[in-house]
Design a protein around this motif. Structure first.
Motif, PDB file in Angstrom:
ATOM      1  N   GLU A   1       0.814  -1.218   0.000  1.00  0.00           N
ATOM      2  CA  GLU A   1       0.000   0.000   0.000  1.00  0.00           C
ATOM      3  C   GLU A   1       0.845   1.264   0.000  1.00  0.00           C
ATOM      4  OE1 GLU A   1      -0.367  -2.436   2.354  1.00  0.00           O
ATOM      5  OE2 GLU A   1      -2.177  -3.405   1.612  1.00  0.00           O
ATOM      6  N   GLU A   2       2.118   1.156   0.345  1.00  0.00           N
ATOM      7  CA  GLU A   2       2.995   2.320   0.399  1.00  0.00           C
ATOM      8  C   GLU A   2       3.796   2.509  -0.890  1.00  0.00           C
ATOM      9  OE1 GLU A   2       5.447   1.681   3.808  1.00  0.00           O
ATOM     10  OE2 GLU A   2       3.752   1.628   5.176  1.00  0.00           O
ATOM     11  N   MET A   3       3.700   1.576  -1.804  1.00  0.00           N
ATOM     12  CA  MET A   3       4.471   1.669  -3.042  1.00  0.00           C
ATOM     13  C   MET A   3       3.842   2.697  -3.979  1.00  0.00           C
ATOM     14  SD  MET A   3       5.546  -2.204  -3.814  1.00  0.00           S
ATOM     15  CE  MET A   3       6.990  -2.833  -3.022  1.00  0.00           C
ATOM     16  N   PRO A   4       4.676   3.429  -4.728  1.00  0.00           N
ATOM     17  CA  PRO A   4       4.168   4.491  -5.609  1.00  0.00           C
ATOM     18  C   PRO A   4       3.141   3.998  -6.628  1.00  0.00           C
ATOM     19  CG  PRO A   4       6.556   4.601  -5.445  1.00  0.00           C
ATOM     20  CD  PRO A   4       6.130   3.364  -4.739  1.00  0.00           C
ATOM     21  N   TRP A   5       3.351   2.823  -7.199  1.00  0.00           N
ATOM     22  CA  TRP A   5       2.406   2.328  -8.207  1.00  0.00           C
ATOM     23  C   TRP A   5       1.043   2.039  -7.574  1.00  0.00           C
ATOM     24  CZ3 TRP A   5       0.260  -2.367  -7.297  1.00  0.00           C
ATOM     25  CH2 TRP A   5       0.950  -3.248  -6.478  1.00  0.00           C
ATOM     26  N   PHE A   6       1.044   1.552  -6.337  1.00  0.00           N
ATOM     27  CA  PHE A   6      -0.210   1.248  -5.655  1.00  0.00           C
ATOM     28  C   PHE A   6      -0.984   2.536  -5.383  1.00  0.00           C
ATOM     29  CE2 PHE A   6      -3.052   0.293  -2.191  1.00  0.00           C
ATOM     30  CZ  PHE A   6      -3.465  -1.000  -2.449  1.00  0.00           C
TER      31      PHE A   6
ATOM     32  N   ALA B   1      -0.729   5.346  -7.014  1.00  0.00           N
ATOM     33  CA  ALA B   1      -1.193   5.915  -8.282  1.00  0.00           C
ATOM     34  C   ALA B   1      -2.483   5.232  -8.729  1.00  0.00           C
ATOM     35  CB  ALA B   1      -0.112   5.758  -9.353  1.00  0.00           C
ATOM     36  N   ILE B   2      -2.537   3.920  -8.609  1.00  0.00           N
ATOM     37  CA  ILE B   2      -3.748   3.180  -8.998  1.00  0.00           C
ATOM     38  C   ILE B   2      -4.899   3.532  -8.065  1.00  0.00           C
ATOM     39  CG2 ILE B   2      -4.774   0.873  -9.165  1.00  0.00           C
ATOM     40  CD1 ILE B   2      -1.987  -0.097 -10.124  1.00  0.00           C
ATOM     41  N   GLU B   3      -4.590   3.667  -6.796  1.00  0.00           N
ATOM     42  CA  GLU B   3      -5.610   4.029  -5.814  1.00  0.00           C
ATOM     43  C   GLU B   3      -6.197   5.416  -6.122  1.00  0.00           C
ATOM     44  OE1 GLU B   3      -5.734   3.002  -1.171  1.00  0.00           O
ATOM     45  OE2 GLU B   3      -4.186   4.454  -1.718  1.00  0.00           O
ATOM     46  N   GLU B   4      -5.322   6.372  -6.441  1.00  0.00           N
ATOM     47  CA  GLU B   4      -5.790   7.723  -6.787  1.00  0.00           C
ATOM     48  C   GLU B   4      -6.622   7.694  -8.063  1.00  0.00           C
ATOM     49  OE1 GLU B   4      -2.282  10.132  -7.038  1.00  0.00           O
ATOM     50  OE2 GLU B   4      -1.802   9.827  -4.917  1.00  0.00           O
ATOM     51  N   PHE B   5      -6.195   6.912  -9.047  1.00  0.00           N
ATOM     52  CA  PHE B   5      -6.938   6.788 -10.295  1.00  0.00           C
ATOM     53  C   PHE B   5      -8.316   6.185 -10.029  1.00  0.00           C
ATOM     54  CE2 PHE B   5      -8.140   4.251 -14.053  1.00  0.00           C
ATOM     55  CZ  PHE B   5      -8.189   5.250 -15.004  1.00  0.00           C
ATOM     56  N   SER B   6      -8.364   5.164  -9.193  1.00  0.00           N
ATOM     57  CA  SER B   6      -9.646   4.537  -8.854  1.00  0.00           C
ATOM     58  C   SER B   6     -10.559   5.499  -8.131  1.00  0.00           C
ATOM     59  CB  SER B   6      -9.413   3.294  -7.975  1.00  0.00           C
ATOM     60  OG  SER B   6      -8.665   2.340  -8.663  1.00  0.00           O
ATOM     61  N   ASP B   7      -9.989   6.278  -7.214  1.00  0.00           N
ATOM     62  CA  ASP B   7     -10.795   7.283  -6.502  1.00  0.00           C
ATOM     63  C   ASP B   7     -11.319   8.343  -7.466  1.00  0.00           C
ATOM     64  OD1 ASP B   7     -10.352   5.963  -4.137  1.00  0.00           O
ATOM     65  OD2 ASP B   7      -8.759   7.313  -3.445  1.00  0.00           O
ATOM     66  N   ALA B   8     -10.487   8.766  -8.412  1.00  0.00           N
ATOM     67  CA  ALA B   8     -10.915   9.763  -9.402  1.00  0.00           C
ATOM     68  C   ALA B   8     -12.014   9.191 -10.296  1.00  0.00           C
ATOM     69  CB  ALA B   8      -9.726  10.211 -10.264  1.00  0.00           C
ATOM     70  N   GLU B   9     -11.908   7.893 -10.634  1.00  0.00           N
ATOM     71  CA  GLU B   9     -12.952   7.256 -11.445  1.00  0.00           C
ATOM     72  C   GLU B   9     -14.258   7.221 -10.688  1.00  0.00           C
ATOM     73  OE1 GLU B   9     -11.989   3.333 -12.863  1.00  0.00           O
ATOM     74  OE2 GLU B   9     -11.522   4.148 -14.820  1.00  0.00           O
ATOM     75  N   ASP B  10     -14.201   6.865  -9.402  1.00  0.00           N
ATOM     76  CA  ASP B  10     -15.423   6.803  -8.599  1.00  0.00           C
ATOM     77  C   ASP B  10     -16.085   8.179  -8.496  1.00  0.00           C
ATOM     78  OD1 ASP B  10     -14.985   4.121  -8.242  1.00  0.00           O
ATOM     79  OD2 ASP B  10     -14.101   4.330  -6.254  1.00  0.00           O
ATOM     80  N   VAL B  11     -15.308   9.224  -8.331  1.00  0.00           N
ATOM     81  CA  VAL B  11     -15.840  10.581  -8.211  1.00  0.00           C
ATOM     82  C   VAL B  11     -16.490  11.007  -9.520  1.00  0.00           C
ATOM     83  CG1 VAL B  11     -15.185  13.004  -7.932  1.00  0.00           C
ATOM     84  CG2 VAL B  11     -14.265  11.294  -6.367  1.00  0.00           C
ATOM     85  N   SER B  12     -15.810  10.732 -10.650  1.00  0.00           N
ATOM     86  CA  SER B  12     -16.359  11.173 -11.951  1.00  0.00           C
ATOM     87  C   SER B  12     -17.599  10.374 -12.313  1.00  0.00           C
ATOM     88  CB  SER B  12     -15.291  11.062 -13.044  1.00  0.00           C
ATOM     89  OG  SER B  12     -14.938   9.717 -13.250  1.00  0.00           O
ATOM     90  N   GLU B  13     -17.697   9.123 -11.884  1.00  0.00           N
ATOM     91  CA  GLU B  13     -18.889   8.333 -12.185  1.00  0.00           C
ATOM     92  C   GLU B  13     -20.080   8.778 -11.358  1.00  0.00           C
ATOM     93  OE1 GLU B  13     -17.930   4.220 -11.760  1.00  0.00           O
ATOM     94  OE2 GLU B  13     -16.567   4.238 -13.473  1.00  0.00           O
ATOM     95  N   SER B  14     -19.828   9.226 -10.132  1.00  0.00           N
ATOM     96  CA  SER B  14     -20.954   9.649  -9.300  1.00  0.00           C
ATOM     97  C   SER B  14     -21.326  11.071  -9.663  1.00  0.00           C
ATOM     98  CB  SER B  14     -20.577   9.568  -7.826  1.00  0.00           C
ATOM     99  OG  SER B  14     -19.484  10.405  -7.539  1.00  0.00           O
TER     100      SER B  14
END
Length: 140
Positions: free
Chosen positions: A120-125, A127-140
Protein backbone atom coordinates in the motif's frame (compact mmCIF):
# COMPACT_ATOMS: atom_id res chain seq x y z
CA UNK A 1 10.26 -43.76 21.52
CA UNK A 2 10.94 -40.88 19.20
CA UNK A 3 11.66 -41.67 15.56
CA UNK A 4 14.89 -40.02 14.52
CA UNK A 5 16.05 -40.61 10.96
CA UNK A 6 19.45 -42.22 10.61
CA UNK A 7 20.90 -39.26 8.68
CA UNK A 8 19.93 -36.85 11.49
CA UNK A 9 21.61 -39.12 14.05
CA UNK A 10 24.76 -39.26 11.93
CA UNK A 11 24.88 -35.47 11.58
CA UNK A 12 24.37 -35.04 15.33
CA UNK A 13 27.20 -37.46 16.10
CA UNK A 14 29.48 -35.69 13.60
CA UNK A 15 28.73 -32.32 15.25
CA UNK A 16 29.40 -33.71 18.72
CA UNK A 17 32.71 -35.27 17.64
CA UNK A 18 33.91 -32.12 15.89
CA UNK A 19 32.63 -29.81 18.62
CA UNK A 20 30.83 -27.78 15.95
CA UNK A 21 27.34 -27.83 17.41
CA UNK A 22 27.55 -24.22 18.60
CA UNK A 23 25.60 -22.60 15.77
CA UNK A 24 23.23 -25.50 15.19
CA UNK A 25 19.69 -25.10 16.48
CA UNK A 26 17.83 -28.27 17.37
CA UNK A 27 14.86 -28.86 15.10
CA UNK A 28 16.43 -27.13 12.10
CA UNK A 29 17.61 -29.34 9.30
CA UNK A 30 21.15 -28.85 8.10
CA UNK A 31 19.85 -29.95 4.69
CA UNK A 32 18.09 -26.58 4.48
CA UNK A 33 21.17 -24.56 5.40
CA UNK A 34 22.99 -22.92 2.51
CA UNK A 35 26.73 -23.06 2.17
CA UNK A 36 28.61 -19.75 1.86
CA UNK A 37 29.26 -20.60 -1.81
CA UNK A 38 25.55 -21.10 -2.44
CA UNK A 39 24.74 -17.83 -0.67
CA UNK A 40 27.32 -15.98 -2.80
CA UNK A 41 26.00 -17.54 -6.01
CA UNK A 42 22.44 -16.63 -5.06
CA UNK A 43 23.43 -13.03 -4.26
CA UNK A 44 25.32 -12.68 -7.57
CA UNK A 45 22.35 -14.10 -9.46
CA UNK A 46 19.99 -11.75 -7.62
CA UNK A 47 22.23 -8.74 -8.31
CA UNK A 48 22.42 -9.63 -12.01
CA UNK A 49 18.65 -9.97 -12.20
CA UNK A 50 18.11 -6.60 -10.50
CA UNK A 51 20.64 -4.95 -12.82
CA UNK A 52 18.89 -6.42 -15.87
CA UNK A 53 15.50 -5.28 -14.56
CA UNK A 54 16.73 -1.68 -14.38
CA UNK A 55 17.57 -1.81 -18.08
CA UNK A 56 14.16 -3.05 -19.26
CA UNK A 57 12.55 0.37 -19.71
CA UNK A 58 15.65 2.49 -20.28
CA UNK A 59 14.78 3.06 -23.98
CA UNK A 60 11.09 3.80 -23.31
CA UNK A 61 9.77 7.36 -23.27
CA UNK A 62 9.11 8.49 -19.68
CA UNK A 63 5.39 8.98 -20.38
CA UNK A 64 5.01 5.27 -21.09
CA UNK A 65 6.98 3.66 -18.28
CA UNK A 66 5.58 5.65 -15.35
CA UNK A 67 2.29 4.28 -14.04
CA UNK A 68 1.12 7.65 -12.75
CA UNK A 69 1.67 9.30 -16.16
CA UNK A 70 -0.08 6.45 -17.98
CA UNK A 71 -3.08 6.68 -15.68
CA UNK A 72 -3.23 10.46 -16.14
CA UNK A 73 -3.51 9.93 -19.91
CA UNK A 74 -6.38 7.52 -19.38
CA UNK A 75 -8.04 9.96 -16.99
CA UNK A 76 -7.79 12.71 -19.61
CA UNK A 77 -9.27 10.36 -22.21
CA UNK A 78 -12.14 9.51 -19.89
CA UNK A 79 -12.87 13.18 -19.21
CA UNK A 80 -12.65 14.32 -22.85
CA UNK A 81 -14.26 11.34 -24.61
CA UNK A 82 -16.28 9.33 -22.06
CA UNK A 83 -18.21 7.33 -24.66
CA UNK A 84 -15.06 6.24 -26.47
CA UNK A 85 -13.43 5.40 -23.12
CA UNK A 86 -16.37 3.17 -22.13
CA UNK A 87 -16.55 1.54 -25.56
CA UNK A 88 -12.87 0.56 -25.29
CA UNK A 89 -13.47 -1.33 -22.00
CA UNK A 90 -10.48 0.38 -20.42
CA UNK A 91 -11.27 -0.89 -16.93
CA UNK A 92 -10.64 -4.42 -18.26
CA UNK A 93 -7.50 -3.44 -20.18
CA UNK A 94 -5.65 -1.51 -17.46
CA UNK A 95 -4.60 -4.52 -15.35
CA UNK A 96 -3.01 -6.17 -18.38
CA UNK A 97 -1.39 -2.93 -19.45
CA UNK A 98 0.07 -2.13 -16.03
CA UNK A 99 1.07 -5.70 -15.16
CA UNK A 100 4.60 -5.60 -16.67
CA UNK A 101 5.35 -2.23 -15.07
CA UNK A 102 4.25 -3.42 -11.64
CA UNK A 103 6.08 -6.73 -11.95
CA UNK A 104 9.36 -4.95 -12.67
CA UNK A 105 8.90 -2.85 -9.56
CA UNK A 106 8.15 -5.95 -7.48
CA UNK A 107 11.25 -7.89 -8.56
CA UNK A 108 13.26 -6.69 -5.58
CA UNK A 109 10.33 -6.68 -3.13
CA UNK A 110 10.66 -9.27 -0.40
CA UNK A 111 7.96 -9.34 2.29
CA UNK A 112 10.15 -11.64 4.40
CA UNK A 113 12.82 -8.98 4.91
CA UNK A 114 12.73 -7.06 8.14
CA UNK A 115 12.41 -3.59 6.56
CA UNK A 116 10.19 -4.33 3.58
CA UNK A 117 7.83 -1.77 2.07
CA UNK A 118 4.14 -2.51 2.38
CA UNK A 119 2.34 -2.84 -0.96
CA UNK A 120 0.00 0.00 0.00
CA UNK A 121 3.00 2.32 0.40
CA UNK A 122 4.47 1.67 -3.04
CA UNK A 123 4.17 4.49 -5.61
CA UNK A 124 2.41 2.33 -8.21
CA UNK A 125 -0.21 1.25 -5.66
CA UNK A 126 -0.92 4.84 -4.63
CA UNK A 127 -1.19 5.92 -8.28
CA UNK A 128 -3.75 3.18 -9.00
CA UNK A 129 -5.61 4.03 -5.81
CA UNK A 130 -5.79 7.72 -6.79
CA UNK A 131 -6.94 6.79 -10.30
CA UNK A 132 -9.65 4.54 -8.85
CA UNK A 133 -10.79 7.28 -6.50
CA UNK A 134 -10.92 9.76 -9.40
CA UNK A 135 -12.95 7.26 -11.45
CA UNK A 136 -15.42 6.80 -8.60
CA UNK A 137 -15.84 10.58 -8.21
CA UNK A 138 -16.36 11.17 -11.95
CA UNK A 139 -18.89 8.33 -12.19
CA UNK A 140 -20.95 9.65 -9.30
Amino acid sequence: PEFIPKCRTCRRQAREQSGGGGDHHEGLSSDEELTPTEVDEFQKSKDNLLEDSRKIFEDVHADFCDIRKILLKFQEWKEKLPDSYCDAYISFCLPKLLNPLIRVQLISWNPLEQNFTELEEMPWFRAIEEFSDAEDVSES
